[in-house]
Design a protein around this motif. Structure first.
Motif, mmCIF file in Angstrom:
data_model
loop_
_atom_site.group_PDB
_atom_site.id
_atom_site.type_symbol
_atom_site.label_atom_id
_atom_site.label_comp_id
_atom_site.label_asym_id
_atom_site.label_seq_id
_atom_site.Cartn_x
_atom_site.Cartn_y
_atom_site.Cartn_z
ATOM 1 N N ALA A 2 0.839 -1.195 0.000
ATOM 2 C CA ALA A 2 0.000 0.000 0.000
ATOM 3 C C ALA A 2 0.876 1.248 0.000
ATOM 4 O O ALA A 2 0.609 2.214 -0.727
ATOM 5 C CB ALA A 2 -0.917 -0.004 1.224
ATOM 6 N N PHE A 16 2.344 1.767 -3.492
ATOM 7 C CA PHE A 16 1.354 2.238 -4.468
ATOM 8 C C PHE A 16 1.011 3.699 -4.231
ATOM 9 O O PHE A 16 1.098 4.532 -5.140
ATOM 10 C CB PHE A 16 0.093 1.372 -4.358
ATOM 11 C CG PHE A 16 -1.002 1.773 -5.292
ATOM 12 C CD1 PHE A 16 -1.029 1.301 -6.588
ATOM 13 C CD2 PHE A 16 -2.007 2.631 -4.879
ATOM 14 C CE1 PHE A 16 -2.028 1.671 -7.455
ATOM 15 C CE2 PHE A 16 -3.015 3.016 -5.739
ATOM 16 C CZ PHE A 16 -3.018 2.527 -7.030
ATOM 17 N N VAL A 69 -5.091 -5.959 -0.198
ATOM 18 C CA VAL A 69 -4.225 -4.905 -0.742
ATOM 19 C C VAL A 69 -3.671 -5.323 -2.106
ATOM 20 O O VAL A 69 -3.603 -4.511 -3.030
ATOM 21 C CB VAL A 69 -3.092 -4.571 0.245
ATOM 22 C CG1 VAL A 69 -2.135 -3.567 -0.369
ATOM 23 C CG2 VAL A 69 -3.655 -4.024 1.524
ATOM 24 N N THR A 106 -4.472 -3.031 -5.269
ATOM 25 C CA THR A 106 -3.428 -2.368 -6.045
ATOM 26 C C THR A 106 -3.345 -2.949 -7.460
ATOM 27 O O THR A 106 -3.149 -2.203 -8.417
ATOM 28 C CB THR A 106 -2.058 -2.485 -5.353
ATOM 29 O OG1 THR A 106 -1.811 -3.858 -5.070
ATOM 30 C CG2 THR A 106 -2.018 -1.698 -4.074
ATOM 31 N N ASP A 107 -3.533 -4.263 -7.589
ATOM 32 C CA ASP A 107 -3.537 -4.857 -8.931
ATOM 33 C C ASP A 107 -4.663 -4.273 -9.769
ATOM 34 O O ASP A 107 -4.480 -3.921 -10.936
ATOM 35 C CB ASP A 107 -3.724 -6.382 -8.841
ATOM 36 C CG ASP A 107 -2.422 -7.088 -8.529
ATOM 37 O OD1 ASP A 107 -1.415 -6.382 -8.359
ATOM 38 O OD2 ASP A 107 -2.428 -8.322 -8.444
ATOM 39 N N TYR A 135 -3.986 -0.701 -10.521
ATOM 40 C CA TYR A 135 -2.860 -0.589 -11.437
ATOM 41 C C TYR A 135 -3.309 -0.871 -12.869
ATOM 42 O O TYR A 135 -3.090 -0.068 -13.772
ATOM 43 C CB TYR A 135 -1.752 -1.562 -11.035
ATOM 44 C CG TYR A 135 -0.577 -1.521 -11.972
ATOM 45 C CD1 TYR A 135 0.351 -0.496 -11.885
ATOM 46 C CD2 TYR A 135 -0.413 -2.491 -12.958
ATOM 47 C CE1 TYR A 135 1.422 -0.444 -12.751
ATOM 48 C CE2 TYR A 135 0.657 -2.439 -13.820
ATOM 49 C CZ TYR A 135 1.569 -1.418 -13.717
ATOM 50 O OH TYR A 135 2.624 -1.355 -14.574
ATOM 51 N N ASN A 152 1.859 7.639 -12.629
ATOM 52 C CA ASN A 152 2.859 6.690 -12.154
ATOM 53 C C ASN A 152 4.238 7.032 -12.710
ATOM 54 O O ASN A 152 4.901 6.213 -13.337
ATOM 55 C CB ASN A 152 2.455 5.262 -12.559
ATOM 56 C CG ASN A 152 3.259 4.218 -11.829
ATOM 57 O OD1 ASN A 152 4.013 4.538 -10.921
ATOM 58 N ND2 ASN A 152 3.103 2.971 -12.238
ATOM 59 N N SER A 208 8.958 2.838 -4.614
ATOM 60 C CA SER A 208 8.509 3.751 -5.668
ATOM 61 C C SER A 208 9.376 4.990 -5.772
ATOM 62 O O SER A 208 9.465 5.586 -6.840
ATOM 63 C CB SER A 208 7.063 4.174 -5.404
ATOM 64 O OG SER A 208 6.267 3.032 -5.286
ATOM 65 N N PHE A 265 5.863 2.377 -9.884
ATOM 66 C CA PHE A 265 5.186 1.271 -9.216
ATOM 67 C C PHE A 265 4.826 0.210 -10.243
ATOM 68 O O PHE A 265 4.340 0.522 -11.333
ATOM 69 C CB PHE A 265 3.915 1.781 -8.535
ATOM 70 C CG PHE A 265 3.134 0.681 -7.860
ATOM 71 C CD1 PHE A 265 3.473 0.246 -6.587
ATOM 72 C CD2 PHE A 265 2.071 0.064 -8.502
ATOM 73 C CE1 PHE A 265 2.771 -0.770 -5.973
ATOM 74 C CE2 PHE A 265 1.364 -0.950 -7.893
ATOM 75 C CZ PHE A 265 1.721 -1.365 -6.630
ATOM 76 N N ARG A 308 3.118 -3.978 -10.626
ATOM 77 C CA ARG A 308 2.236 -4.919 -9.923
ATOM 78 C C ARG A 308 3.008 -5.726 -8.889
ATOM 79 O O ARG A 308 4.053 -6.275 -9.200
ATOM 80 C CB ARG A 308 1.636 -5.903 -10.926
ATOM 81 C CG ARG A 308 0.496 -5.380 -11.728
ATOM 82 C CD ARG A 308 0.126 -6.405 -12.781
ATOM 83 N NE ARG A 308 -0.593 -7.512 -12.195
ATOM 84 C CZ ARG A 308 -1.907 -7.656 -12.298
ATOM 85 N NH1 ARG A 308 -2.604 -6.782 -12.964
ATOM 86 N NH2 ARG A 308 -2.511 -8.670 -11.739
ATOM 87 N N GLU A 309 2.465 -5.789 -7.696
ATOM 88 C CA GLU A 309 3.035 -6.621 -6.619
ATOM 89 C C GLU A 309 4.542 -6.455 -6.520
ATOM 90 O O GLU A 309 5.302 -7.416 -6.476
ATOM 91 C CB GLU A 309 2.650 -8.091 -6.830
ATOM 92 C CG GLU A 309 1.173 -8.314 -6.632
ATOM 93 C CD GLU A 309 0.705 -9.713 -7.024
ATOM 94 O OE1 GLU A 309 1.398 -10.662 -6.645
ATOM 95 O OE2 GLU A 309 -0.330 -9.836 -7.687
#
Lengths: 429, 435
Positions: free
Chosen positions: A167, A170, A222, A226-227, A230, A242, A335, A342, A344-345
């Motif tokens: 989190a 992201f 989370v 976020t996925d 994203y 981003n 990040s 950022f 994914r995962e």
């Protein structure tokens, strides 16, 4: 007296004697095992050739020459030193004395050096680069582990470190991009960590849901959030959402000139310096302040803490939030310093390694930091060694932190016992 | 878990109501218990999760964003866009999971439902394993590792052993069950021998399994000969689960195995002496130990059976789902979804079965939704985890919907209708007992 005590409640009295008898033989035994491994690897299966260690980078003030080490000879020396250290440990244990942490650390460093020399035979290892990448991998782990220590010390198992890191990563990417301010992104990451922690706190403290379940589910939540965001929002609007600005590198004038370790430790971004401060502050606050005493009391014996007037659930709530802020800050490192944006995962299970570091570090901020550094070092070693043609498959290096943690939890390495009330909700009667 | 069951179980009322109003108050009590009980709570948790999902879909929908730019000019546009985004997504979800209304005939229209069964097969199997561990009071978070271990074993047998059809299928399946059982058995063994916290050990073993399988996929143990990709060769035809409903549908006999596993677990937990001991340990390990149950040995047995059930999911993954050769991502997150399935099913075999079908439906529909409406399938994870979060906290759901607590008495009404028949002392007593 040497029998293990069955009920944990009464282990206060006999522990002292117990420890003197039981624990002391573990360290020499482990030393002996590693010495034997060393004899097999470095001498019996020894590799001929020369290992080069590149100790400085082109920008260093003090240039060190490239160290050339004959591989087999170095292996023999390492084995001899290991054997001597093992003998010292046996002697200490024989007289029922504790093997000091310094000896253990020295043994680990010597053995690691021998392993490096052996694995990279015939190649050149760039040591500063290795250390730099080790620190880079360790930073989120250390933040996460500190968050885990604070949370578990107050009695709430924090499996959600992964979620807090993710989190933080992201939110910091998006906020820093929108505001064009890395610092605001960093603060936003802490807020994001606090939000994840708040869910953990509300469900586990207020509604008494099992802490491990909340943690696991929060991680999934989370990751899903976020996925989803994203692929739905960030991927198509990368330039506006981003493309976070990065913290600049701030070399510390004299310290960064130290050979070998200087660049890795003191030519870093502000996040890393904040991490040093956080390590010290968490340690100092936990063990030297009234706040820390209360936190530990709540985590060890909430009823007793309640009896002397500490509001157990309030203390837990606030400190779980604090833990989230610390872990969230670690997420910002991904990040705002480590990777350009950022993805994914991006945490890729770092939260679970941080959890492992908490346990391996025996719920102590300093030891947890060392454990996180060790895990980060083995991870970065894997990259350097596979480049140097190491005979050890990289998967086994990556597996090491987890295996070590299992051994630690099973009581084979050291003695790991968490805060007594960790994981148990407190219901005031 | 304990907290959940505690607050969830209807408390036995200590004092029977007065005989003349027994019937009506009994009825009221039933209504209150049903309204505040677990079935309604489960439905409401799903509703909350779908609302959360709807909000996410609406907020991130490009059409909605475009329309909201001139929201104050024509607010109806925004509302229409929101409605079309949400209804489109959920309609696609339904059509992908239950019945496709656009299909030519019934037999092809029902295909999504069979896809749901396909997707739920592994979820149910793994969920059953996790549920069993929960019933023993162990947290098996290691579904991922057990599925990987099982898939590696079942896969290895499935592409190396040359045996005729039913024999190889059974051999590979047994290898999978064995792999899962061993991987979970390690946890039970360590727990029994050293008291190692099973949560930590299972989480760590997930990673160990992942890297171990990754390594085996790089060496000629699992790697397809002549290939450089970390992928296994395809299964031999004899190891592949045959389709259950003919070649037009993806659902395999794996689903039958899972039904069998559900029956087995139900029998084990509710009819066998071993299951009784499991439940006794789960309820109170100290009391079980005092009663003469060998808790440590049963931890090992429990984890072995739990791992074997999760192993069924692993075997199904390689023998039923991805039969053309697999990589280290073969678990596809089922290990963690299984935890949510077990929680949603309240760790009861048929509850897990139903929960697995529901999550299988989300998964099957999620892909249709992604293809048809461009809503990323990841939203399914969000919906699933929100369901479980709220399900685990019944008091919170009750608070949100102003539902009564089961077993409680409607205080203001009783005071109005019959103030004499319910003495105050009794109410106070009950409240005291309730707290």
């Amino acid at each position: 007296m040497s029998t293990t005590v069955a009920t944990p409640r009464f282990d206060e009295l006999p522990t002292h004697l117990d420890r003197a008898v039981v624990k002391s033989w573990k360290v020499p035994a482990i030393f002996a095992v590693f010495t034997v491994v060393g004899i097999v690897l470095f001498v019996v299966l020894g590799r001929n050739g020369v290992t080069h260690f590149n100790l400085s980078t082109s920008t260093d003030l003090i240039k060190l020459p490239i160290a050339a080490v004959p591989t087999r000879g170095a292996g023999i020396i390492v084995v001899i030193v290991s054997a001597v250290l093992t003998a010292i440990a046996v002697a200490l244990s024989y007289t029922a004395r504790k093997v000091p942490l310094g000896v253990i650390t020295l043994f680990a460093v010597v053995f690691f050096a021998g392993f490096l020399t052996w694995a990279a035979a015939g190649h050149t290892l760039a040591v500063p680069g290795l250390l730099l990448s080790a620190i880079g991998i360790s930073v989120p782990l250390i933040f996460g582990a500190l968050g885990g220590v604070v949370s578990e010390r107050v009695g709430v198992v924090n499996v959600a470190i992964e979620g807090q890191l993710l989190a933080g990563a992201f939110v910091s990417a998006v906020v820093a991009t929108v505001t064009h301010q890395a610092l605001i992104g960093f603060i936003a990451a802490m807020v994001a960590g606090v939000l994840v922690s708040a869910i953990l706190a509300v469900f586990s403290i207020t509604y008494l849901v099992d802490q491990v379940i909340v943690g696991v589910v929060l991680n999934v939540l989370v990751i899903g959030l976020t996925d989803f965001l994203y692929s739905q929002v960030l991927a198509s609007n990368a330039p506006t959402l981003n493309a976070p600005p990065h913290f600049p590198f701030l070399p510390i004038p004299i310290l960064s000139g130290i050979p070998v370790i200087g660049p890795a430790l003191f030519r870093q971004t502000i996040i890393v310096y904040l991490m040093y401060a956080a390590i010290f502050l968490v340690w100092f606050a936990l063990f030297k302040t009234r706040w820390g005493l209360r936190v530990r009391a709540v985590g060890e014996h909430p009823t007793a803490a309640d009896t002397v007037g500490i509001n157990v659930n309030r203390t837990r709530f606030l400190n779980v939030l604090l833990a989230g802020a610390i872990a969230g800050a670690g997420g910002a490192y991904y990040s705002l310093a480590a990777s350009p944006l950022f993805t994914r995962e991006v945490t890729a299970g770092a939260g679970y390694i941080a959890l492992a570091a908490v346990i391996f570090g025996r719920w102590n901020p300093l030891l947890a930091t060392l454990a996180a550094l060790l895990f980060g070092f083995t991870s970065s070693l894997q990259f350097s060694l596979s480049a140097a043609g190491s005979p050890v498959p990289s998967e086994f290096m990556l597996m090491l932190p987890y295996v070590v943690t299992i051994l630690a939890v099973a009581g084979l390495v050291g003695h790991s016992r968490g805060p007594a009330a960790s994981g148990k909700p407190y219901i005031k009667s | 878990m304990t907290a959940t069951t505690k607050s969830d179980a209807p408390r036995p009322s200590t004092t029977p109501p007065a005989p003349d109003e027994e019937q009506s108050s009994q009825f009221q009590k039933y209504v209150r218990d049903i309204m505040g009980g677990s079935a309604v709570l489960s439905v409401l948790a799903v509703v909350i999760a779908l609302v959360v999902g709807a909000v996410l879909i609406a907020v991130t929908d490009p059409g909605v964003q475009a329309a909201s730019a001139y929201f104050f000019g024509r607010p109806s546009d925004t509302l229409t866009a929101i409605w079309s985004a949400i209804s489109g997504a959920y309609a696609a979800l339904f059509q992908g999971a239950v019945y496709n209304f656009g299909a030519a005939d019934f037999l092809s229209g029902i295909k999504p439902l069979t896809d749901t069964l396909t997707d739920s097969t592994s979820l149910i199997a793994a969920g059953l394993g996790i549920a069993l561990s929960f019933r023993i009071g162990l947290f098996n978070i290691g579904g991922q590792g057990q599925i990987l271990a099982a898939a590696a074993c079942a896969g290895w047998v499935g592409f190396t052993v040359h045996a005729p059809f039913p024999l190889l299928l059974i051999l590979a399946l047994l290898a999978g069950l064995f792999g899962g059982a061993i991987w979970a058995g390690i946890v039970g063994f360590l727990k029994a021998q050293t008291g190692a916290n099973e949560v930590i050990v299972t989480i760590m073993l997930n990673f160990v399994a992942f890297y171990l399988v990754s390594y085996l996929l790089k060496v000629p143990v699992l790697q397809a000969p002549g290939s450089t990709n970390p992928q296994t060769p395809p299964m031999l035809p004899g190891a592949i689960f045959p389709p259950l409903l003919g070649p037009n549908y993806l659902v395999t006999v794996g689903f039958l195995f899972v039904v069998g596993a559900t029956v087995f677990l139900w029998w084990l937990l509710n009819r066998s002496s071993l299951g009784f001991q499991f439940r006794a340990i789960g309820d109170n390990p100290r009391a079980a130990r005092t009663a003469g149950i060998n808790v440590n040995r049963l931890y090992v047995y429990g984890m072995l059976i739990s791992g074997a059930l999760v192993g069924l999911a692993g075997a199904n993954q390689v023998q039923g789902v991805i039969t053309t050769g697999f990589s280290s991502g073969i678990d596809s997150g089922i290990g963690f979804s299984a935890i949510t399935v077990a929680l949603l099913g309240r760790s009861k075999p048929w509850g897990v079965f139903g929960a697995g079908i529901l999550f299988g439906a989300f998964q099957a529909g999620g892909y249709t939704m992604q293809a048809a409406q461009n809503v990323p399938v990841d939203i399914v994870l969000v919906v699933q985890s929100v369901i479980v979060l709220f399900l685990a906290a019944p008091p919170l759901v009750r608070k949100i919907f102003h539902l009564p607590t089961p077993g409680s008495t409607p205080k203001p009404k009783q005071k109005k209708s019959a103030p004499e028949s319910a003495p105050k002392a009794e109410i106070v007593q009950k409240e005291g007992a309730a707290q």
